[in-house]
Design a protein around this motif. Structure first.
Motif, PDB file in Angstrom:
ATOM      1  N   SER A 124       0.828  -1.215   0.000  1.00 15.68           N
ATOM      2  CA  SER A 124       0.000   0.000   0.000  1.00 15.68           C
ATOM      3  C   SER A 124       0.857   1.257   0.000  1.00 15.68           C
ATOM      4  CB  SER A 124      -0.918  -0.007   1.235  1.00 15.68           C
ATOM      5  OG  SER A 124      -1.752  -1.148   1.246  1.00 15.68           O
ATOM      6  N   LEU A 125       1.983   1.218   0.739  1.00 11.92           N
ATOM      7  CA  LEU A 125       2.857   2.390   0.807  1.00 11.92           C
ATOM      8  C   LEU A 125       3.499   2.678  -0.546  1.00 11.92           C
ATOM      9  CD1 LEU A 125       4.294   4.556   2.500  1.00 11.92           C
ATOM     10  CD2 LEU A 125       6.082   2.870   2.974  1.00 11.92           C
ATOM     11  N   ILE A 126       3.975   1.650  -1.235  1.00 12.84           N
ATOM     12  CA  ILE A 126       4.605   1.850  -2.541  1.00 12.84           C
ATOM     13  C   ILE A 126       3.604   2.433  -3.529  1.00 12.84           C
ATOM     14  CG2 ILE A 126       5.625   0.632  -4.505  1.00 12.84           C
ATOM     15  CD1 ILE A 126       6.844  -1.325  -2.474  1.00 12.84           C
ATOM     16  N   THR A 127       2.402   1.879  -3.549  1.00 16.74           N
ATOM     17  CA  THR A 127       1.364   2.409  -4.445  1.00 16.74           C
ATOM     18  C   THR A 127       1.050   3.862  -4.128  1.00 16.74           C
ATOM     19  OG1 THR A 127       0.406   0.190  -4.626  1.00 16.74           O
ATOM     20  CG2 THR A 127      -0.974   2.037  -5.293  1.00 16.74           C
ATOM     21  N   PHE A 128       0.968   4.186  -2.836  1.00 13.42           N
ATOM     22  CA  PHE A 128       0.673   5.566  -2.427  1.00 13.42           C
ATOM     23  C   PHE A 128       1.795   6.512  -2.848  1.00 13.42           C
ATOM     24  CE2 PHE A 128       1.432   8.879   0.748  1.00 13.42           C
ATOM     25  CZ  PHE A 128       0.245   9.599   0.649  1.00 13.42           C
ATOM     26  N   ILE A 129       3.055   6.108  -2.626  1.00 14.86           N
ATOM     27  CA  ILE A 129       4.189   6.974  -2.964  1.00 14.86           C
ATOM     28  C   ILE A 129       4.229   7.265  -4.460  1.00 14.86           C
ATOM     29  CG2 ILE A 129       6.708   7.041  -3.105  1.00 14.86           C
ATOM     30  CD1 ILE A 129       6.825   5.651  -0.422  1.00 14.86           C
ATOM     31  N   VAL A 130       4.085   6.237  -5.286  1.00 13.34           N
ATOM     32  CA  VAL A 130       4.147   6.441  -6.739  1.00 13.34           C
ATOM     33  C   VAL A 130       2.985   7.311  -7.203  1.00 13.34           C
ATOM     34  CG1 VAL A 130       4.090   5.265  -8.965  1.00 13.34           C
ATOM     35  CG2 VAL A 130       5.401   4.282  -7.080  1.00 13.34           C
ATOM     36  N   ASN A 131       1.786   7.102  -6.642  1.00 17.15           N
ATOM     37  CA  ASN A 131       0.638   7.939  -7.025  1.00 17.15           C
ATOM     38  C   ASN A 131       0.837   9.394  -6.604  1.00 17.15           C
ATOM     39  OD1 ASN A 131      -0.743   5.801  -8.202  1.00 17.15           O
ATOM     40  ND2 ASN A 131      -1.828   5.272  -6.324  1.00 17.15           N
ATOM     41  N   GLU A 132       1.494   9.615  -5.458  1.00 13.81           N
ATOM     42  CA  GLU A 132       1.783  10.979  -5.022  1.00 13.81           C
ATOM     43  C   GLU A 132       2.793  11.633  -5.965  1.00 13.81           C
ATOM     44  OE1 GLU A 132       0.737  12.997  -2.173  1.00 13.81           O
ATOM     45  OE2 GLU A 132      -0.919  11.589  -2.475  1.00 13.81           O
ATOM     46  N   TRP A 133       3.781  10.872  -6.416  1.00 13.85           N
ATOM     47  CA  TRP A 133       4.785  11.419  -7.340  1.00 13.85           C
ATOM     48  C   TRP A 133       4.164  11.809  -8.673  1.00 13.85           C
ATOM     49  CZ3 TRP A 133       9.370   7.447  -6.594  1.00 13.85           C
ATOM     50  CH2 TRP A 133       9.896   7.635  -5.308  1.00 13.85           C
ATOM     51  N   ARG A 134       3.083  11.191  -9.053  1.00  7.14           N
ATOM     52  CA  ARG A 134       2.431  11.486 -10.323  1.00  7.14           C
ATOM     53  C   ARG A 134       1.579  12.751 -10.254  1.00  7.14           C
ATOM     54  NH1 ARG A 134      -0.850   6.315 -11.817  1.00  7.14           N
ATOM     55  NH2 ARG A 134      -1.235   7.545 -13.711  1.00  7.14           N
ATOM     56  N   LYS A 135       1.390  13.292  -9.037  1.00  8.03           N
ATOM     57  CA  LYS A 135       0.616  14.516  -8.900  1.00  8.03           C
ATOM     58  C   LYS A 135       1.481  15.731  -9.241  1.00  8.03           C
ATOM     59  CE  LYS A 135      -2.494  12.620  -5.372  1.00  8.03           C
ATOM     60  NZ  LYS A 135      -3.015  12.740  -3.982  1.00  8.03           N
ATOM     61  N   GLU A 136       0.833  16.822  -9.540  1.00  6.24           N
ATOM     62  CA  GLU A 136       1.527  18.002 -10.050  1.00  6.24           C
ATOM     63  C   GLU A 136       2.513  18.569  -9.032  1.00  6.24           C
ATOM     64  OE1 GLU A 136       0.491  22.379 -12.010  1.00  6.24           O
ATOM     65  OE2 GLU A 136      -1.112  21.055 -11.278  1.00  6.24           O
ATOM     66  N   ALA A 137       2.180  18.555  -7.735  1.00  2.00           N
ATOM     67  CA  ALA A 137       3.057  19.142  -6.729  1.00  2.00           C
ATOM     68  C   ALA A 137       4.430  18.472  -6.717  1.00  2.00           C
ATOM     69  CB  ALA A 137       2.406  19.033  -5.351  1.00  2.00           C
ATOM     70  N   CYS A 138       4.465  17.166  -6.904  1.00  2.00           N
ATOM     71  CA  CYS A 138       5.736  16.438  -6.936  1.00  2.00           C
ATOM     72  C   CYS A 138       6.401  16.529  -8.307  1.00  2.00           C
ATOM     73  CB  CYS A 138       5.515  14.974  -6.552  1.00  2.00           C
ATOM     74  SG  CYS A 138       5.026  14.711  -4.835  1.00  2.00           S
ATOM     75  N   ARG A 139       5.617  16.564  -9.364  1.00  2.64           N
ATOM     76  CA  ARG A 139       6.187  16.606 -10.714  1.00  2.64           C
ATOM     77  C   ARG A 139       6.990  17.869 -10.953  1.00  2.64           C
ATOM     78  NH1 ARG A 139       0.976  15.510 -12.765  1.00  2.64           N
ATOM     79  NH2 ARG A 139       1.177  17.467 -13.958  1.00  2.64           N
ATOM     80  N   GLN A 140       6.573  18.975 -10.328  1.00  2.53           N
ATOM     81  CA  GLN A 140       7.272  20.237 -10.542  1.00  2.53           C
ATOM     82  C   GLN A 140       8.694  20.207  -9.995  1.00  2.53           C
ATOM     83  OE1 GLN A 140       6.019  22.512 -12.503  1.00  2.53           O
ATOM     84  NE2 GLN A 140       4.180  21.224 -12.702  1.00  2.53           N
ATOM     85  N   LYS A 141       8.960  19.330  -9.040  1.00  2.00           N
ATOM     86  CA  LYS A 141      10.305  19.218  -8.479  1.00  2.00           C
ATOM     87  C   LYS A 141      11.273  18.512  -9.418  1.00  2.00           C
ATOM     88  CE  LYS A 141       9.211  19.459  -3.572  1.00  2.00           C
ATOM     89  NZ  LYS A 141       9.493  18.898  -2.234  1.00  2.00           N
ATOM     90  N   LEU A 142      10.753  17.815 -10.399  1.00  2.00           N
ATOM     91  CA  LEU A 142      11.617  17.081 -11.324  1.00  2.00           C
ATOM     92  C   LEU A 142      12.327  18.001 -12.295  1.00  2.00           C
ATOM     93  CD1 LEU A 142       9.279  14.045 -12.194  1.00  2.00           C
ATOM     94  CD2 LEU A 142      11.120  14.147 -10.509  1.00  2.00           C
ATOM     95  N   GLU A 143      11.709  19.144 -12.589  1.00  2.00           N
ATOM     96  CA  GLU A 143      12.242  20.091 -13.576  1.00  2.00           C
ATOM     97  C   GLU A 143      12.433  19.382 -14.917  1.00  2.00           C
ATOM     98  OE1 GLU A 143      15.703  21.802 -11.800  1.00  2.00           O
ATOM     99  OE2 GLU A 143      14.543  22.931 -10.306  1.00  2.00           O
ATOM    100  N   GLU A 144      13.672  19.174 -15.375  1.00  2.00           N
ATOM    101  CA  GLU A 144      13.896  18.554 -16.683  1.00  2.00           C
ATOM    102  C   GLU A 144      14.304  17.084 -16.586  1.00  2.00           C
ATOM    103  OE1 GLU A 144      16.751  20.866 -18.740  1.00  2.00           O
ATOM    104  OE2 GLU A 144      15.481  22.667 -18.862  1.00  2.00           O
ATOM    105  N   LYS A 145      14.266  16.509 -15.415  1.00  2.00           N
ATOM    106  CA  LYS A 145      14.672  15.109 -15.232  1.00  2.00           C
ATOM    107  C   LYS A 145      13.525  14.159 -15.577  1.00  2.00           C
ATOM    108  CE  LYS A 145      18.136  15.908 -11.637  1.00  2.00           C
ATOM    109  NZ  LYS A 145      19.287  15.402 -12.409  1.00  2.00           N
ATOM    110  N   LEU A 146      13.904  12.949 -15.978  1.00  2.00           N
ATOM    111  CA  LEU A 146      12.940  11.879 -16.214  1.00  2.00           C
ATOM    112  C   LEU A 146      12.925  10.963 -14.992  1.00  2.00           C
ATOM    113  CD1 LEU A 146      13.861  10.869 -19.877  1.00  2.00           C
ATOM    114  CD2 LEU A 146      11.981  12.345 -19.135  1.00  2.00           C
ATOM    115  N   LEU A 147      11.746  10.605 -14.547  1.00  2.00           N
ATOM    116  CA  LEU A 147      11.609   9.721 -13.393  1.00  2.00           C
ATOM    117  C   LEU A 147      10.782   8.505 -13.791  1.00  2.00           C
ATOM    118  CD1 LEU A 147      11.948   9.092 -10.359  1.00  2.00           C
ATOM    119  CD2 LEU A 147       9.853  10.399  -9.941  1.00  2.00           C
ATOM    120  N   TYR A 148      11.344   7.324 -13.584  1.00  2.00           N
ATOM    121  CA  TYR A 148      10.630   6.073 -13.810  1.00  2.00           C
ATOM    122  C   TYR A 148      10.441   5.395 -12.448  1.00  2.00           C
ATOM    123  CZ  TYR A 148      11.570   6.393 -18.845  1.00  2.00           C
ATOM    124  OH  TYR A 148      11.616   6.788 -20.171  1.00  2.00           O
TER     125      TYR A 148
END
Length: 588
Positions: free
Chosen positions: A357-381
């Protein structure tokens, strides 16, 4: 107390008037406390001094005066306290202050949120559920819990009848009571242990071996079940070996890289970051953001970052190992929200379902806009279960080519490394402390298609190893699987260093361990080579290539003064041991 009215009517009258308790102030009717407690919070408290009476004085007369005047000094101190604190209300209590009321309300709300996050034990379900672990009680435990009160009443009635009410007492009052061995929720987490004498097991096996040898004269002289102590502990668990010693031997005299090459990708073991995190008193939203910050820090010099998490399946060959680690005793959370506070982080991670459940929650949080903006030009898999997502500042999408049913992140790390190489990255930096990952990286470095590096060490002392420049002896991966890994047993007393030494010197052993795992079957030629390797493992100077013959020779050379786990396994056990590793010598 029953005859108090006849023998001491004055005392009984005083008790009925409430004299068994003391009201310190007339304006506080709810502040009555017992007499002994009143003494403790008034006279005894006011007359205390550092070190007690012995530090006050050792003179008898001085100590006597000290106690004779204690009540007066306490009264004077109380009057002085009232004069200094005259503005305070006499009815004020610490538990009635606004700060304490607010704190109690927060505690109640936390308990309610915690119970709602688990399986609610107060629901309409007829099942008994443990509040501390959220586990459903089995039928036998539920029956004992429901009948505990009735059983206790029955035992109490029997106690009165046998020891108090009968003229001729059947038992004396102070005779020991027979306990009722009723099961509770704590019995659900007890580990079943086999209480045996290790020495007696070995002696029984050795005696049976000798009798069989004398009867038919054949060299095996030992049934398969007696040779299992070579691969299993006396209580039936897998034998372990020190895997880290193999990585240390292979990393000797390795040149450490100073800089990470440009146009590189980072492949990170996600659960290692989660295990490093101190999540107590954080919200799960903060946990997701903290792990993302750790990921960005590790891959700060890389253009692409792959975070690979383990997949925890219900049916797994690692279930027995997880139970030994206590991974089913933690609290179970049905759903995870970003505002929910983590109370016991380590206890939370001990349950497999919580990790999923924690892994699913973390990945879903990373897919939200607030976390995506921290990536800037990097690719995250990042993967959640079998599905992998490609996350950028603009959005996220599934990556079908990285969809995999591999349970362990060890092999999946190399899958992501190969994908990064195919996407045009010249080098891949693997972040992992696991020996299995290091061995597999060595074995498959030529098939990745890019320069492969591995970063390991502590927070203050890290090193980067160039895997492509590390010369590896052929067959090390097969040797690592054959001589013990996470899910398979090792040979008793035979470590990685000894096996690696044989592998470097013996050509047939290298060929055997290189071939192991290339086919789903075990050819007779390969069986003979593995049998020869096992003989060298137990006797480096032997010319015998048959384990059954070597068992007999070692037994006779020690005149029977040898324990069963010091002998090599018989041929039947060795063949089954090798077949169980056919799918471990490569990526699944």
């Amino acid at each position: 107390m029953t005859n108090l009215g006849d023998k001491n009517p004055e005392v009984q009258k005083a008790f009925k008037e409430g004299s068994f308790s003391v009201q310190l102030t007339s304006s506080n009717p709810f502040g009555r406390i017992p007499v002994d407690q009143t003494t403790e919070v008034t006279v005894n408290k006011d007359t205390q001094n550092p070190g007690g009476t012995t530090r006050f004085s050792l003179k008898h007369a001085t100590v006597q005066r000290y106690y004779l005047t204690a009540e007066y000094r306490s009264a004077f101190l109380g009057q002085l306290r009232n004069m200094v604190q005259g503005s305070n209300s006499a009815t004020q209590h610490t538990e009635l202050q606004s700060s304490r009321i607010k704190k109690d309300e927060q505690a109640v709300s936390s308990i309610v949120d915690l119970i709602q996050g688990w399986v609610n034990p107060f629901s309409e379900s007829q099942d008994l559920i443990s509040i501390s672990t959220a586990k459903k009680a089995p039928r036998e435990i539920a029956t004992d819990l429901k009948t505990a009160h009735a059983v206790g009443e029955k035992c109490y009635a029997k106690f009165k009848e046998e020891r108090m009410e009968n003229t001729l007492q059947i038992r004396k009052f102070h005779d020991p009571l027979k306990t009722n061995k009723l099961k509770t929720f704590s019995d659900m987490n007890k580990k079943k242990q086999l209480k045996t004498n290790n020495r007696s097991i070995i002696l029984k096996a050795d005696s049976y071996c000798t009798i069989t040898k004398l009867a038919d004269g054949c060299h095996p002289f030992t049934p398969s079940w007696t040779t299992s102590v070579v691969l299993l502990t006396p209580d039936g668990l897998l034998r372990k070996t020190n895997k880290a010693s193999l990585a240390s031997l292979l990393q000797k005299n390795v040149q450490v890289c100073e800089e990470v090459p440009v146009n590189s990708a980072a492949v990170i073991d996600g659960m290692s970051l989660v295990q490093r995190l101190k999540g107590d008193q954080l919200t799960f939203g903060d946990v997701a953001m903290t792990v993302l910050s750790m990921v960005m820090k590790e891959g700060v010099q890389c253009n692409r970052i792959d975070v690979v998490f383990d997949t925890y399946k219900e049916l797994s060959i690692k279930n027995s190992e997880r139970q030994l680690r206590g991974e089913e005793s933690g609290h179970h959370l049905v759903s995870i929200t970003s505002t929910q506070i983590v109370r016991q982080w380590r206890n939370f991670l001990t349950r497999v379902s919580n990790k999923t459940s924690l892994i699913t929650f973390i990945v879903n949080e990373w897919r939200k806009e607030a976390c995506r903006q921290k990536l800037e030009e990097k690719l995250l898999y990042a993967n959640a279960g079998d599905t992998c997502y490609r996350i950028t500042a603009e959005g996220s999408e599934e990556v079908p080519t990285l969809k995999s049913q591999q349970e362990e992140a060890d092999g999946r790390l190399l899958l992501h490394a190969s994908h990064a190489a195919n996407e045009g990255f010249n080098s891949v930096l693997v972040f992992s402390e696991d020996t299995d990952v290091f061995i597999m990286s060595l074995a498959f470095s030529n098939e990745i298609g890019a320069s492969l590096f591995m970063k390991s060490g502590t927070r203050t002392r890290t090193k980067v190893i160039d895997i492509t420049k590390k010369c590896m002896c052929r067959g090390v991966l097969g040797m690592h699987a054959f001589n013990g890994c996470d899910t398979e047993s090792a040979f008793a007393g035979k470590g990685k260093a000894q096996a690696l030494k044989i592998l470097k010197k013996n050509t047939r052993s290298r060929e055997a361990l290189t071939e192991l795992g290339k086919e789903w079957d075990l050819p007779p030629e390969l069986t003979e080579k593995l049998e020869e390797l096992t003989c060298l493992l137990y006797s480096s100077n032997t010319v015998t290539t048959k384990v059954n013959e070597l068992r007999y020779q070692l037994f006779c050379s020690r005149r029977g003064e040898i324990e069963s786990h010091q002998l090599p396994p018989c041929r039947d056990c060795l063949v089954k041991h090798a077949k169980s590793r056919l799918n471990l010598n490569g990526l699944e």
